[in-house]
Motif scaffolding. Structure first.
Motif, short mmCIF file in Angstrom:
data_model
loop_
_atom_site.label_atom_id
_atom_site.label_comp_id
_atom_site.label_asym_id
_atom_site.label_seq_id
_atom_site.Cartn_x
_atom_site.Cartn_y
_atom_site.Cartn_z
N LYS A 4 0.78 -1.18 0.18
CA LYS A 4 -0.08 0.09 0.07
C LYS A 4 0.88 1.27 0.00
CE LYS A 4 -4.73 -0.89 0.59
NZ LYS A 4 -5.65 -0.07 0.12
N THR A 5 0.80 1.99 -0.99
CA THR A 5 1.82 3.02 -1.21
C THR A 5 1.19 4.16 -0.39
OG1 THR A 5 1.54 2.45 -3.47
CG2 THR A 5 3.22 4.03 -2.80
N ARG A 6 1.91 4.64 0.77
CA ARG A 6 1.23 5.64 1.51
C ARG A 6 1.36 6.95 0.94
NH1 ARG A 6 -1.52 7.13 4.64
NH2 ARG A 6 -0.22 8.35 6.11
N PHE A 7 0.25 7.44 0.91
CA PHE A 7 0.36 9.28 0.41
C PHE A 7 0.14 10.19 1.46
CE2 PHE A 7 -0.70 6.77 -3.49
CZ PHE A 7 0.20 7.36 -4.42
N ILE A 8 0.89 11.32 1.29
CA ILE A 8 0.75 12.27 2.34
C ILE A 8 0.65 13.49 1.49
CG2 ILE A 8 2.17 11.01 3.80
CD1 ILE A 8 4.49 12.79 2.95
N TYR A 9 -0.04 14.54 2.34
CA TYR A 9 -0.58 15.78 1.89
C TYR A 9 0.76 16.64 1.83
CZ TYR A 9 -5.36 14.84 1.85
OH TYR A 9 -6.65 14.14 1.86
N ILE A 10 0.56 17.83 1.06
CA ILE A 10 1.77 18.74 0.93
C ILE A 10 2.13 19.36 1.92
CG2 ILE A 10 0.35 20.62 0.55
CD1 ILE A 10 2.27 21.74 -1.72
N ASP A 11 1.29 19.59 3.23
CA ASP A 11 1.93 20.19 4.34
C ASP A 11 2.87 19.13 4.99
OD1 ASP A 11 -0.21 18.20 5.12
OD2 ASP A 11 -0.51 19.28 6.74
N GLU A 12 2.57 17.74 4.99
CA GLU A 12 3.50 16.97 5.76
C GLU A 12 4.87 16.86 4.93
OE1 GLU A 12 1.51 13.34 6.59
OE2 GLU A 12 3.53 12.58 7.56
N VAL A 13 4.46 16.84 3.62
CA VAL A 13 6.03 17.19 2.96
C VAL A 13 7.10 18.28 3.43
CG1 VAL A 13 7.08 17.17 0.48
CG2 VAL A 13 4.94 15.77 0.82
N ALA A 14 6.18 19.48 3.51
CA ALA A 14 6.92 20.62 3.83
C ALA A 14 7.44 20.52 5.22
CB ALA A 14 5.92 21.87 3.85
N GLU A 15 6.80 19.93 6.11
CA GLU A 15 7.15 19.71 7.30
C GLU A 15 8.44 18.76 7.30
OE1 GLU A 15 5.30 18.44 11.74
OE2 GLU A 15 3.84 18.80 9.79
N ARG A 16 8.23 17.62 6.78
CA ARG A 16 9.36 16.54 6.82
C ARG A 16 10.66 17.05 6.04
NH1 ARG A 16 7.33 10.66 4.91
NH2 ARG A 16 5.43 10.51 6.44
N THR A 17 10.56 18.07 4.94
CA THR A 17 11.81 18.45 4.47
C THR A 17 12.25 19.81 4.89
OG1 THR A 17 10.29 19.56 2.57
CG2 THR A 17 10.82 17.17 2.04
N GLY A 18 11.35 20.43 5.73
CA GLY A 18 11.72 21.91 6.10
C GLY A 18 11.39 22.97 5.05
N LEU A 19 10.69 22.55 4.23
CA LEU A 19 10.42 23.67 3.03
C LEU A 19 9.14 24.02 3.28
CD1 LEU A 19 11.96 21.61 -0.08
CD2 LEU A 19 13.09 23.52 1.23
N THR A 20 8.75 25.17 2.38
CA THR A 20 7.20 25.53 2.63
C THR A 20 6.68 24.95 1.61
OG1 THR A 20 7.64 27.42 1.11
CG2 THR A 20 8.05 27.90 3.29
N GLN A 21 5.02 24.99 1.37
CA GLN A 21 4.20 24.43 0.17
C GLN A 21 4.52 25.22 -0.83
OE1 GLN A 21 0.32 24.21 1.70
NE2 GLN A 21 0.75 23.48 3.70
N ARG A 22 4.66 26.70 -0.72
CA ARG A 22 4.92 27.58 -1.91
C ARG A 22 6.08 26.99 -2.66
NH1 ARG A 22 4.81 29.44 -6.28
NH2 ARG A 22 5.07 31.61 -6.61
#
Lengths: 149, 149
Positions: A4-22
């Motif tokens: 099951k490929t886990r999908f996440i929203y953009i806010d979590e990506v931002a949080e994990r990578t230390g970047l902003t959604q923008r």
DNA sequence: GTCATATTTGACGTTGACGTTAATGTCAAT
DNA sequence: ATTGACATTAACGTCAACGTCAAATATGAC
């Protein structure tokens, strides 16, 4: 037992990578990131692979201070390389070899570039180290004369 | 036998450092470069020391990808350190030690920062090297099977 | 279904690091 | 003194890499 490929929203990506959604949308717009999967309503769904790609780009930016356009080229080469690897079985040898050679050349170039950069940084570092040693000598000297008084 | 300090014009500085005249004036305007000597008519006259400072700043920018504001801070610390060194005789020990300590701290920080950066770059490099090795194995394998045909 | 959040696209604003142009002054040589 | 090449300041332009804001959907919990 399907994965099951886990999908996440953009806010979590931002949080994990230390970047902003923008920044994530911007990089996607500039072609550094592939358009991720979308939900039925059109919302970006990121996979773990997407996240690691973001982290790789971030490293190239922060460590080497490369511009996004340069990073884009590098990533394109890397993508091409993985493409060639994936199609290892499908393509004939004669057609595959040129790609492999090109990838090898690119990798060699990158390695040399990094080696050069590392050497320069080490030179800078040892110059600082020398200054520090000199400074420490001064300090101990000062402490001695102070003790004598 | 007095040492005639050679002065050069801004175009020669630009040529020697690989920067543009505009960039030199801009850096001066931003406080990265001290206002150089001027001719009677108000034309910038650069010394060799000025040129080496420019080169140092360029290295910090290109090698570390630092912003001009960060570079400015670093240079200010370096300047302070050389100031303390030059005033080695004039100032009393008690007043000098704190400056030396601050400089030592700054230098240590820089050295650590560089060490970290170098380690990361080496990691990146060896990951590339590994990919290259893998790729070479593929290629020799292909050449062998091609020879058998 | 409804409500509170979160996400989307689009457009415009901002900041850093210069480039470019114009109008004027300076230098060195003839 | 004139000429031609280079310099000066001031002002405006540009480009990359985002930030910010708004209006329109989407999602998830109730």
């Amino acid at each position: 037992m399907e994965k099951k490929t886990r999908f996440i929203y953009i806010d979590e990506v931002a949080e994990r990578t230390g970047l902003t959604q923008r920044t994530l949308r911007f990089w996607e717009e500039k072609g550094l990131l592939p358009s991720p999967a979308r939900s039925e309503g059109g919302i970006r769904m990121y996979s773990d692979a997407d996240v690691s790609r973001v982290i790789r780009i971030r490293e190239l930016r922060d460590l080497l201070g490369l511009s996004l356009s340069v990073i884009k080229e590098i990533m394109q080469v890397e993508d091409e390389l993985t493409q060639v690897r994936l199609q290892a079985q499908q393509v004939k040898r004669e057609e595959k070899l040129p790609y492999l050679r090109r990838s090898a050349v690119m990798l060699t170039t990158q390695i040399q570039f990094l080696g050069d950069r590392i050497a320069r940084l080490q030179a800078l570092q040892s110059s600082y180290a020398e200054q520090l040693a000199c400074l420490r000598r001064h300090m101990t000297e000062l402490e001695h004369t102070a003790a004598e008084q």
